[in-house]
Structures are given as C-alpha cells and as structure tokens.
Design a protein around this motif. Sequence first.
Motif, PDB file in Angstrom:
ATOM      1  N   GLY A  19       0.819  -1.211   0.000  1.00  0.00           N
ATOM      2  CA  GLY A  19       0.000   0.000   0.000  1.00  0.00           C
ATOM      3  C   GLY A  19       0.850   1.256   0.000  1.00  0.00           C
ATOM      4  O   GLY A  19       0.558   2.217  -0.715  1.00  0.00           O
ATOM      5  N   TRP A  20       1.924   1.255   0.770  1.00  0.00           N
ATOM      6  CA  TRP A  20       2.840   2.392   0.827  1.00  0.00           C
ATOM      7  C   TRP A  20       3.483   2.636  -0.539  1.00  0.00           C
ATOM      8  O   TRP A  20       3.562   3.768  -1.014  1.00  0.00           O
ATOM      9  N   ILE A  23       0.882   4.076  -2.941  1.00  0.00           N
ATOM     10  CA  ILE A  23       0.625   5.495  -2.656  1.00  0.00           C
ATOM     11  C   ILE A  23       1.731   6.363  -3.244  1.00  0.00           C
ATOM     12  O   ILE A  23       1.461   7.420  -3.829  1.00  0.00           O
ATOM     13  N   ILE A 139      -6.075   2.798   0.162  1.00  0.00           N
ATOM     14  CA  ILE A 139      -6.199   2.352   1.548  1.00  0.00           C
ATOM     15  C   ILE A 139      -7.446   1.500   1.735  1.00  0.00           C
ATOM     16  O   ILE A 139      -7.402   0.436   2.363  1.00  0.00           O
TER      17      ILE A 139
END
Length: 160
Positions: A19-20, A23, A139
């Motif tokens: 997810g990081w 992003i 997210i």
Amino acid sequence: MKKVLGNFWVSFLTIILFGWAMISFYSANIEFARIVIEDVEPPWEVTISATPIFFILLLGAFLIPLSYYYNRKRKKKSWLQFLFMPTELVDDDEREQMITGNACRNAYISMWISFPIALTIFIFVYPFIKETMPYFPIIVILLVPLVQVITFHITLKKQL
C-alpha cells in the motif's frame, strides 16, 4: 502450523508495504498527469519515493531464501511452489487440513462482509476528503485483504 504468528506479521507487513508503494506511485502519477495536462515546459521532474520499494525488496530478499529453506526441508516440491505457496497452507495431516479449511472459510466470509463495508466507506467518505487524501481508494481497497489475513490468523489461533 507452528509459525502462525510469524506468518501473520509477514502477511500484514507485506500488505502495508504494498500500500505504501502504491501510494508513492500514485503521487508520482498525479505529478506526471499535472505536467501533461498543464503542458509544462521541458525542465520538469517527477519524484517517486524509493523507500517502500527498498523495504519490499529487503523483505523479499530475506523471506524468499527462508521460505525456500523451510519448504525444502519439509517436502520435495518444485521451486514454483516454494515461491508461491504460502506456508500457512502447507498441511501435514488431516487435522491441520481441517483447521486451515475452517480458517479459509472464515476469511472468505469476512470478505463478503468487509467488501460492502469498504465500498460504502469509499462512496460516502471519499468525496469529502478527495483533496486532502487523494490516495484514499488505495487504503480502502487494501483494507479487504488485511481483514482477511487478520480473520484467517485469529481463526487459526483459536483452533490451535
């Protein structure tokens, strides 16, 4: 079945790192789209954070040999199964197969509950925070596998 807690943290950390990374890619994509739409003159730049990618590669460099050694010690299987078969799903006897099957069933049921909730959160919250948190859909989408992993491992811990 002995390494349930370790597998949980590896799965949880992998989803968080993914997810990081997404992003940071999304932020770079927004910068690039702004350059294309506004037709900015040639000295322009797009910044991508390499930190999450570095941590993903570091985690992979640590886990792939460890997983290979662990699976190789247990059974003689092809190298593709070493890379793609989660250690949570390696069963030694019928009891472990029943426990894993029940945990998979509960994780599947949790998906049917968490996906509509995540979609509802996305639909009703995102229009209000679009400007301050444009990566909110990433997210929300990654919350579904997190809920599945948590449900799977809670079920395993209860039955062990």
